[in-house]
Design an enzyme around this catalytic site. Structure first.
Site, short mmCIF file in Angstrom:
data_model
loop_
_atom_site.label_atom_id
_atom_site.label_comp_id
_atom_site.label_asym_id
_atom_site.label_seq_id
_atom_site.Cartn_x
_atom_site.Cartn_y
_atom_site.Cartn_z
N LYS A 190 35.78 -31.74 -9.99
CA LYS A 190 34.55 -31.84 -10.79
C LYS A 190 33.37 -32.12 -9.87
O LYS A 190 33.31 -33.17 -9.23
CB LYS A 190 34.65 -32.98 -11.80
CG LYS A 190 33.43 -33.00 -12.74
CD LYS A 190 33.31 -34.29 -13.52
CE LYS A 190 32.54 -35.35 -12.77
NZ LYS A 190 31.12 -35.01 -12.56
N GLY A 242 31.61 -41.36 -4.15
CA GLY A 242 30.49 -41.72 -5.01
C GLY A 242 30.20 -43.20 -4.92
O GLY A 242 30.46 -43.83 -3.90
N SER A 243 29.70 -43.75 -6.01
CA SER A 243 29.24 -45.13 -5.95
C SER A 243 30.41 -46.11 -5.94
O SER A 243 31.49 -45.82 -6.45
CB SER A 243 28.34 -45.42 -7.16
OG SER A 243 29.08 -45.25 -8.35
N THR A 244 30.18 -47.28 -5.37
CA THR A 244 31.21 -48.31 -5.31
C THR A 244 31.59 -48.77 -6.71
O THR A 244 32.77 -49.04 -6.98
CB THR A 244 30.73 -49.49 -4.43
OG1 THR A 244 30.58 -48.98 -3.09
CG2 THR A 244 31.75 -50.62 -4.38
N VAL A 246 31.73 -47.04 -9.54
CA VAL A 246 32.68 -46.10 -10.15
C VAL A 246 34.02 -46.14 -9.41
O VAL A 246 35.09 -46.12 -10.02
CB VAL A 246 32.09 -44.66 -10.21
CG1 VAL A 246 33.13 -43.68 -10.70
CG2 VAL A 246 30.88 -44.63 -11.13
N GLY A 247 33.95 -46.26 -8.07
CA GLY A 247 35.19 -46.36 -7.27
C GLY A 247 36.03 -47.54 -7.71
O GLY A 247 37.25 -47.44 -7.86
N GLU A 264 35.86 -42.84 -1.16
CA GLU A 264 34.83 -42.86 -0.12
C GLU A 264 33.56 -43.29 -0.84
O GLU A 264 32.99 -42.54 -1.62
CB GLU A 264 34.72 -41.47 0.50
CG GLU A 264 34.13 -41.50 1.88
CD GLU A 264 32.65 -41.26 1.84
OE1 GLU A 264 31.92 -42.28 1.77
OE2 GLU A 264 32.23 -40.11 1.83
N CYS A 298 25.85 -41.37 2.40
CA CYS A 298 26.66 -42.60 2.29
C CYS A 298 26.73 -43.33 3.62
O CYS A 298 26.75 -44.54 3.66
CB CYS A 298 28.04 -42.28 1.76
SG CYS A 298 28.83 -40.93 2.64
N GLU A 395 22.86 -50.94 -1.20
CA GLU A 395 22.64 -49.56 -0.79
C GLU A 395 21.45 -49.02 -1.59
O GLU A 395 21.46 -49.04 -2.82
CB GLU A 395 23.90 -48.74 -1.10
CG GLU A 395 23.80 -47.30 -0.67
CD GLU A 395 25.06 -46.51 -0.96
OE1 GLU A 395 25.57 -46.59 -2.10
OE2 GLU A 395 25.53 -45.81 -0.06
P1 NAI Z 1 28.29 -41.89 -9.35
O1 NAI Z 1 29.30 -42.63 -8.58
O2 NAI Z 1 28.11 -42.22 -10.78
O3 NAI Z 1 28.62 -40.31 -9.27
C1 NAI Z 1 29.52 -39.70 -8.39
C2 NAI Z 1 30.48 -38.80 -9.16
O4 NAI Z 1 31.29 -39.59 -10.01
C3 NAI Z 1 29.80 -37.78 -10.07
O5 NAI Z 1 30.55 -36.59 -10.04
C4 NAI Z 1 29.91 -38.43 -11.44
O6 NAI Z 1 29.88 -37.51 -12.49
C5 NAI Z 1 31.24 -39.09 -11.34
N1 NAI Z 1 31.47 -40.22 -12.26
C6 NAI Z 1 30.56 -41.08 -12.79
N2 NAI Z 1 31.17 -41.98 -13.57
C7 NAI Z 1 32.48 -41.71 -13.54
C8 NAI Z 1 33.63 -42.28 -14.13
N3 NAI Z 1 33.54 -43.34 -14.93
N4 NAI Z 1 34.82 -41.74 -13.88
C9 NAI Z 1 34.94 -40.69 -13.05
N5 NAI Z 1 33.91 -40.09 -12.48
C10 NAI Z 1 32.68 -40.58 -12.70
O7 NAI Z 1 26.93 -42.01 -8.59
P2 NAI Z 1 25.43 -41.81 -9.19
O8 NAI Z 1 25.29 -42.57 -10.46
O9 NAI Z 1 25.14 -40.38 -9.21
O10 NAI Z 1 24.57 -42.55 -8.07
C11 NAI Z 1 24.38 -43.95 -8.13
C12 NAI Z 1 24.49 -44.55 -6.76
O11 NAI Z 1 25.77 -44.32 -6.22
C13 NAI Z 1 23.53 -44.01 -5.72
O12 NAI Z 1 22.29 -44.61 -5.79
C14 NAI Z 1 24.25 -44.36 -4.47
O13 NAI Z 1 23.98 -45.70 -4.13
C15 NAI Z 1 25.70 -44.20 -4.82
N6 NAI Z 1 26.26 -42.91 -4.40
C16 NAI Z 1 26.98 -42.87 -3.26
C17 NAI Z 1 27.47 -41.67 -2.80
C18 NAI Z 1 28.27 -41.59 -1.56
O14 NAI Z 1 28.33 -40.52 -0.96
N7 NAI Z 1 28.92 -42.63 -1.12
C19 NAI Z 1 27.20 -40.41 -3.49
C20 NAI Z 1 26.48 -40.57 -4.74
C21 NAI Z 1 26.01 -41.79 -5.13
#
Ligand code: NAI
Ligand code: MG
Length: 787
Positions: A190, A242-244, A246-247, A264, A298, A395
């Site tokens: 996804k 993605g974000s910590t 959600v991780g 990651e 990141c 972050e």
């Molecule tokens: P996010 O962690 O919500 O999104 C990343 C992915 O996870 C997207 O595909 C999203 O649809 C998916 N997602 C969201 N909630 C989920 C869930 N409950 N279960 C499974 N998948 C889910 O990140 P977001 O809200 O776009 O950005 C917020 C913050 O996260 C940013 O400001 C940044 O600090 C951090 N971030 C870090 C990244 C990295 O590369 N380490 C990449 C994106 C965001």
């Protein structure tokens, strides 16, 4: 402006890339995108918009996948699995190779589409994202070819679920898909809701490459779609970037499901500039570290640490460079910074900066004119901040750098490590001895010496601490998509019976004097509560009592392990000597330890075999101390990437009931061989062999605090251990995977849980490199050559 004028001012002209190619591709799809399932396009019932953040214009409507759609995708992936796995490595490598070639052929389309959808400068999508994605498929085509000979004991996991972010849409997709395909898994992926388009173009490429139906499925949607993937019972592994937050949720949601997990997550990476650094080079480094991709990276070097002697000079150079950055239309080939992904992210950046200023930070911001429409934020530097400020700890994920100063190298290390994250670090010094001294001391999965943000398919990428676990790229990354072929399920029922008996036996008894004590910080100690519990033999008769540990004992044991550094500071040769000594000292006490095992109901022969195997196992891991080598990765640059195996820190180990001495040694030895300190929870039913082991530790020069042994009710002890912030990893060999993994989410500690049990006497199950990999994490140190 004529040429003469340009020569006067040396200003850049406009050099726009045409969006037409990408707009045509979108028009072919009627600007309405479908899911890619089982080799075909399936339109969703509901749709959402994907916009161009540089203009706010809608590019396309994208389908929102619900639970049903995710189910369909998983079914397709399951159906495709046997055929895909049955292919030879060579046959799979041909598909990966074909995919690489096709991305290469379409690279301009990919770059333009990526820039339109994400807002990143075309210079970056064209020169970094797309070439690195191609490189990933070529590299992993090679791994597919080599899999059978290089990983003979491993096999694919099955259907994997992959969830990726919006900052490097195509590149993150490549990092996830290439190793999964190479190792014979099938995929449901996804993309992030802001940036789904290149993933769909990629699916089209796979169709052209003739990838068998169902091997790759792309479903689009928001977090709720991600949630359906995470919760799907037939998905065997989740790979997430993605974000910590959600991780952490994913760790909890998958707890006890048996799903393999790689995360990651975020970062707040230190960028250390020593006084003897090439300051001009380091300024360019900062530009790449925090203003590349608008700082939405990141591993961005977002915490600048400058040595006091050069701080003023460095800041001056940096601010002057910052004012020269060009911000504007991402399709313009001569701009440095494009658009922020979405107004919500822009808002988040602005409010964090405001909070920093309110807390007393000094704001330095580029005064460059920003485009009048679209989502832009200027390059920003915050000075006069202190280590505990929110802008230093959190972050920001935007073009915002915070800067602090340090006096000594050890102060730099302390500041660098004062973070819950540990993704990357960058060290600048012309003194290679100093740089190589600092590299192992900073807590990070990646260290760049005199460079920054370097990435390649041949080198693993991933973090420590709350930046997540697992690696992407390199040989280390392949293990994330493989599982060992051993069958550990056979012993399950036998052990269940043992557990039942153990559970019955917990009846606190106060003040039994001859109770074997626990072992904490190099001392024998009584349990804090003063209680003990009865230990039975296999006939159910009480043979003695053991200390009933509580939360306080756990805290003391963790404290002892966390503050005792001498073991981790010893070199591998010294640790090896001590471990051989342990084996020797155990062999002096063979008879004693065998008698103890007999008292549980072992036959004399069984008891002797278990002690003998324990001695051998100690020697086995003593031998490994100085042989579990890292690697030098062959990346395409003039330089070396050293992949070093580093200890994790404090590992809490819950021992199983079967083979109570041998299982204890089999888990203890690899952990300490690699330089970790441990808190061992002895088998609940048969703790005495483990508690007796203090005698061996005491006589073998093991520094106090290296090994701590507690006893009691497994649940009572493991729960606080799993949640403890100073425990870095937890290995739980019992039936408690669900809540161990759930609690481990507090600080995202690495967890290794096993509900089914091993035959510890069998060397294919009871020992091996698997244990050493669990006891270490890989740090990749990049060191370019040349002036
Ligand atoms: P996010 O962690 O919500 O999104 C990343 C992915 O996870 C997207 O595909 C999203 O649809 C998916 N997602 C969201 N909630 C989920 C869930 N409950 N279960 C499974 N998948 C889910 O990140 P977001 O809200 O776009 O950005 C917020 C913050 O996260 C940013 O400001 C940044 O600090 C951090 N971030 C870090 C990244 C990295 O590369 N380490 C990449 C994106 C965001
Ligand atoms: Mg978009």
């Amino acid at each position: 402006m004529n040429i003469k004028d340009i020569l006067q001012t040396m200003d850049y002209g406009n050099a726009p890339e045409s969006p037409d190619l990408a707009l045509e591709w979108l028009a072919q799809h009627k600007n309405k995108m479908s899911h890619f399932i089982n080799g075909d396009w399936h339109s969703g019932k509901n749709h959402f918009a994907s916009n161009n953040p540089a203009s706010g214009e809608r590019l396309a409507q994208v389908s929102q996948a619900d639970k049903n759609t995710v189910n369909q995708a998983v079914k397709a992936a399951e159906k495709a699995l046997p055929g895909w796995q049955a292919l030879s490595g060579h046959a799979r490598s041909e598909y990966l190779y074909a995919i690489a070639r096709l991305i290469q052929k379409n690279s301009r389309l990919f770059a333009v589409l990526e820039t339109l959808d994400n807002g990143k400068p075309i210079r970056e999508s064209r020169d970094i994202d797309v070439p690195l994605a191609i490189r990933h498929f070529y590299h992993h085509a090679g791994w597919a070819q080599l899999l059978d000979t290089e990983f003979p004991d491993h096999e694919a996991i099955g259907v994997v679920g992959q969830i990726i972010p919006w900052n490097f849409p195509l590149l993150m997709l490549a990092w996830k898909i290439a190793p999964a395909l190479a190792t014979g898994n099938t995929i449901v992926i996804k993309p992030a809701e802001f940036t789904s388009l290149t993933a769909l173009l990629f699916a089209e490429i796979c169709q052209q490459a003739g990838l068998p139906k169902g091997v790759l499925n792309v479903v689009t949607g928001d977090g709720s779609t991600g949630q359906h993937i995470v919760e799907h019972p037939d998905i065997k592994k989740i790979a997430f970037t993605g974000s910590t937050a959600v991780g952490r949720w994913i760790r909890q949601a998958t707890a006890g499901s048996g799903k393999k997990l790689s995360l990651e997550l975020g970062g707040k990476s230190a960028f250390i500039v020593c006084a003897d650094a090439d300051l001009d080079a380091a300024v360019e480094g900062v530009v790449d570290a925090i203003w590349f991709n608008q700082g939405q990276v990141c591993c961005a070097g977002s915490r600048l640490l400058v040595q006091e002697a050069v701080a003023e000079r460095f800041h001056k150079k940096l601010i002057s460079r910052m004012h020269k950055l060009r911000i504007g239309d991402p399709l313009d080939k001569s701009i440095d910074m494009g658009a922020i992904i979405d107004p919500r992210q822009q808002q988040k950046i602005a409010s964090l900066v405001q909070a920093g200023v309110d807390a007393g930070a000094c704001l330095n911001q580029s005064t460059a004119e920003l485009p009048s429409s679209g989502c832009f934020y200027p390059p920003t530097l915050l000075t006069d901040v202190s280590p505990s400020d929110q802008v230093v700890q959190d972050e920001i994920f935007g073009p915002v750098l915070v800067s602090m100063t340090f006096r000594t190298p050890s102060e730099a290390v302390a500041l660098a490590n004062n973070s819950r994250y540990g993704l990357a670090a960058s060290i600048w010094s012309e003194n290679i001895n100093m740089a190589m001294h600092l590299a192992p001391l900073v807590q990070a999965g990646i260290v760049w010496i005199n460079c920054t943000n370097m990435m390649d398919a041949a080198a693993g990428f991933g973090g420590v601490k709350e930046s997540g676990f697992g690696r992407e790229g390199g040989k280390e990354g392949l293990y994330e998509y493989l599982t060992l072929k051993i069958n550990t399920k056979t012993q399950k029922d036998k052990d269940k019976a043992a557990n039942k008996q153990a559970a019955k036996s917990i009846e606190p008894v106060q003040g039994m004097d001859k109770t074997p004590k626990m072992y904490i910080g190099g001392k024998q100690v009584r349990p804090d509560g003063g209680y003990s519990y009865a230990i039975h033999n296999s006939k159910g008769q009480i043979i003695t009592h053991a200390g009933l540990g509580n939360r306080k004992d756990v805290r003391n044991a963790v404290e002892a392990a966390a503050t005792s550094h001498s073991w981790s500071h010893m070199n591998a040769y010294q640790r090896q000597q001590v471990m051989y000594f342990m084996a020797e000292n155990l062999s002096y006490r063979k008879a004693e330890f065998a008698t103890r095992l007999e008292s549980f109901g072992h036959s004399k022969k069984q008891a002797e075999t278990e002690v003998e195997s324990s001695i051998q196992r100690l020697s086995y891991y003593a031998a490994w101390c100085d042989k579990f080598d890292g690697q030098i990765h062959s990346v395409p640059m003039r330089g070396v990437v050293m992949a070093m195996h580093e200890p994790i820190g404090v590992i809490a180990i819950q021992c199983p009931d079967e083979a109570p001495l041998l299982s204890f040694i089999s888990l203890l030895a690899p952990a300490i061989a690699m330089g970790n300190r441990v808190v061992m929870t002895a088998s609940e039913a048969f703790p005495l062999s483990a508690l007796d082991f203090y005698q061996v530790l005491n006589t073998s020069d093991v520094p106090a605090g290296t090994v701590n042994i507690i006893s009691g009710n497994r649940l009572e002890l493991t729960k606080p251990l799993a949640g403890h912030m100073n425990v870095d990893a937890i290995w739980a060999f019992g039936s408690d995977a669900q809540w161990v993994e759930h609690e481990s989410a507090t600080n995202l500690k690495r967890s290794w849980t096993q509900n089914s049990h091993r035959d510890w006497l069998n060397i294919n199950q009871g020992q091996g490199q698997e244990f050493l990999r669990r006891a270490t994490q890989v740090k990749n140190i990049w060191t370019p050559y040349g002036e």
